[in-house]
Design an enzyme around this catalytic site. Structure first.
Site, mmCIF file in Angstrom:
data_model
loop_
_atom_site.group_PDB
_atom_site.id
_atom_site.type_symbol
_atom_site.label_atom_id
_atom_site.label_comp_id
_atom_site.label_asym_id
_atom_site.label_seq_id
_atom_site.Cartn_x
_atom_site.Cartn_y
_atom_site.Cartn_z
ATOM 1 N N CYS A 85 -22.781 0.124 -55.983
ATOM 2 C CA CYS A 85 -22.878 1.668 -55.645
ATOM 3 C C CYS A 85 -22.287 2.619 -56.553
ATOM 4 O O CYS A 85 -23.161 2.895 -57.584
ATOM 5 C CB CYS A 85 -22.113 1.610 -54.031
ATOM 6 S SG CYS A 85 -22.272 3.264 -53.225
ATOM 7 N N GLU A 119 -22.514 -7.333 -50.649
ATOM 8 C CA GLU A 119 -21.427 -8.298 -50.212
ATOM 9 C C GLU A 119 -21.667 -8.314 -48.707
ATOM 10 O O GLU A 119 -20.996 -9.167 -48.177
ATOM 11 C CB GLU A 119 -20.114 -7.598 -50.579
ATOM 12 C CG GLU A 119 -19.809 -6.382 -50.047
ATOM 13 C CD GLU A 119 -20.241 -5.094 -50.998
ATOM 14 O OE1 GLU A 119 -19.790 -3.874 -50.936
ATOM 15 O OE2 GLU A 119 -21.321 -5.535 -52.038
ATOM 16 N N HIS A 143 -24.967 -2.382 -51.033
ATOM 17 C CA HIS A 143 -23.947 -3.196 -50.833
ATOM 18 C C HIS A 143 -24.202 -4.593 -50.415
ATOM 19 O O HIS A 143 -24.083 -4.962 -49.336
ATOM 20 C CB HIS A 143 -22.901 -2.708 -49.883
ATOM 21 C CG HIS A 143 -22.122 -1.243 -50.460
ATOM 22 N ND1 HIS A 143 -20.918 -1.247 -50.980
ATOM 23 C CD2 HIS A 143 -22.620 0.103 -50.086
ATOM 24 C CE1 HIS A 143 -20.587 -0.013 -51.125
ATOM 25 N NE2 HIS A 143 -21.761 0.602 -50.876
#
Length: 531
Positions: A342, A471, A469
């Site tokens: 990001c 994750e 993102h």
């Protein structure tokens, strides 16, 4: 639909999330379709605008009971099948004023869905003072008494403790909390959180749910739980180590990067390495710190230079951004494996523009609206005067524009990926040709080709940035490909992995279905890939 509510008492951070996910794991291994809901009593109109260092004022949503029932039935997998069980984690601690309206809502909810469809797990603490060494049950008794006074009766009491519960302690909790001894579950400290599902399984939690909720559980070998045990055993035997410098602005509170840290752990475990995270406050890397606090400055740079790989995660605000750019510059010049997520990707664009394109004032309009080279700009739908409710949120598709992208190969040589986004600014698409000509490629873009989603740099072992993102979709048995690539490169194994066709060795092979809510009956062995 069956609902399992997980509440917590005595202290915050007791492990409700781990218990909730562990319950989901063992139920899924039984062939059931499971979904989950996290309800945080610290809710604001737009909590995304708050710093992780802040607490927010509670804002209660309307009709929470109906919302839970609707959300629980939303399919969470590509097969579109409705889940059978919803595990609900209620954040906070019983007794907190913030959680009172939610507990009342679930008091009513249990009658709406009927007793045979609702079960409550209460996670409590059994402290063991070092002065006496005796396990104390009074905090748990008081917590259960308070929960009962609010209208919820726990079906299972999961006791967090430093050592296994003694039988006399278990019987005492059973006696004074009005449950059978079998309903008191010991959750003692273990070597790895990945052992918690196995701990619950060994104490008959599945059998209790089967009887209490009348679950259609099949009696058959559970391959997924076997793989989970193999992974847990491996986590205790790791010898080699890999260090990652996490350069951020909220490093004093590591929970600020909880998802990022877990994604790194998943990837490190997949390559049989212990993970060492070097937390670096990005502001400490800036020249001002050298003048004001030289010791802190040199310590930060020592951590950065000694790390095997560098990660710059997301964030908002100008503080510390120049330090992140310094870290990115170091990673690029020294050919250190780098992943920018990001804001980390956006700052990688700024760094390259300044030092390789000669645009000394290149910046994001978030930090310098007057820059002559705005390489990162406001999205058209973003209102600069209104912070809340204007982010590009949720799952979006990214199309790979080239066949030789490293990240594309890590995803399994797919044409596109669907990942979650959370940002207000984007790379200026009008300037992309300037970067491409210097070997800085935008290998992933949105469907319209207007938003830059993935960057890669030529002649570098691993220099990758993603606007999304990744994750958020990483799983213990299915690590996120961008993070997996960072760990592979940091351990010096990336080229070997790519050369072997992006396949792990047999001892490292994981299941490709472990991150879904569906049963494991069709689990097959394969490489890390994006379904």
């Amino acid at each position: 639909m069956k609902y399992i509510l997980v509440t917590g008492g005595v202290i915050s951070g007791i492990g409700k999330g781990i218990i909730a996910s562990s319950v989901g794991t063992i139920l899924k291994s039984c062939g059931l379709r499971v979904t989950a809901i996290k309800i945080d009593p610290y809710i604001n109109i737009d909590a995304g605008t708050f710093s992780p260092y802040e607490h927010v004022v509670p804002h209660i949503t309307d009709a929470i009971q109906e919302w839970v029932m609707r959300q629980a039935r939303v399919p969470v997998d590509d097969d579109g099948v409705e889940p059978q069980i919803c595990v609900i984690e209620l954040g906070g601690t019983v007794g907190d004023i913030e959680s009172m309206p939610f507990i009342e809502a679930f008091r009513q909810f249990q009658f709406k869905v009927k007793r045979e469809n609702f079960c409550n797990i209460h996670v409590s603490l059994v402290p063991q003072p070092s002065a006496t060494g005796e396990q104390k049950t009074k905090p748990t008794q008081n917590s259960v008494r308070e929960l009962r006074g609010l209208g919820l009766s726990p079906d299972l009491i999961m006791c967090r403790c430093s050592t296994p519960l003694e039988n006399s302690v278990k019987e005492k909790i059973s006696m004074f909390c009005h449950v059978e001894p079998e309903q008191v579950i010991c959750v003692a400290d273990v070597s790895s959180i990945y052992r918690v599902p196995l701990l619950l399984e060994d104490q008959g939690v599945v059998g209790y749910f089967c009887q209490r909720l009348d679950l259609p559980i099949e009696t058959r070998p559970r391959k997924m739980l076997t793989k989970w045990k193999e992974m847990s055993d491996r986590s205790d035997r790791l010898l080699e180590q890999c260090s990652i410098a996490l350069v951020g602005k909220y490093t004093k509170f590591t929970d600020s990067y909880a998802s990022v840290i877990k994604a790194l752990e998943h990837s490190a475990l997949a390559i049989n390495h212990k993970l060492e995270i070097k937390y670096i406050d990005s502001a400490d890397l800036e020249p001002n710190t050298l003048t004001e606090e030289p010791v802190k400055y040199h310590e930060a740079w020592q951590k950065l230079c000694s790390a095997d790989g560098i990660l710059v995660p997301g964030g908002f605000g100008v503080r510390g951004t120049e330090g992140k750019i310094q870290a990115i510059n170091w990673a690029r010049k020294q050919k250190k494996p780098f992943l920018g997520v990001c804001l980390g990707m956006q700052l990688a664009v700024c760094e390259f523009a300044r030092n390789m394109l000669g645009w000394e004032d290149a910046n994001s309009t978030e930090f310098d609206p007057e820059s002559k080279h705005p390489v990162v700009i406001d999205m058209p739908e973003h209102n600069p005067g209104q912070m809340g409710g204007t982010m590009r949120l949720g799952k979006r598709r990214t199309i790979f524009k080239t066949n030789n992208s490293i990240l594309r190969r890590l995803y399994g040589d797919v044409e596109y990926v669907d990942e979650r986004h959370r940002h207000r600014f984007e790379v200026n698409p009008e300037l992309k040709e300037h970067f491409e000509g210097k070997g800085f490629h935008f290998v992933g873009q949105d469907i319209e080709g207007e938003r830059m989603e993935v960057i890669e740099l030529d002649d570098h072992p691993y220099f990758v940035g993603v606007q999304y993102h990744p994750e958020f979709t990483s799983r213990p048995i299915k690590p996120s490909p961008p993070y997996f690539g960072l760990l592979l490169a940091s351990a010096g194994k990336l080229q070997s992995y790519l050369h072997k066709g992006c396949r792990l060795s047999p001892r490292d092979t994981y299941s490709d279905r472990s991150g879904s809510s569906t049963p494991d009956s069709e689990i097959t062995e394969c490489s890390i890939s994006q379904e």
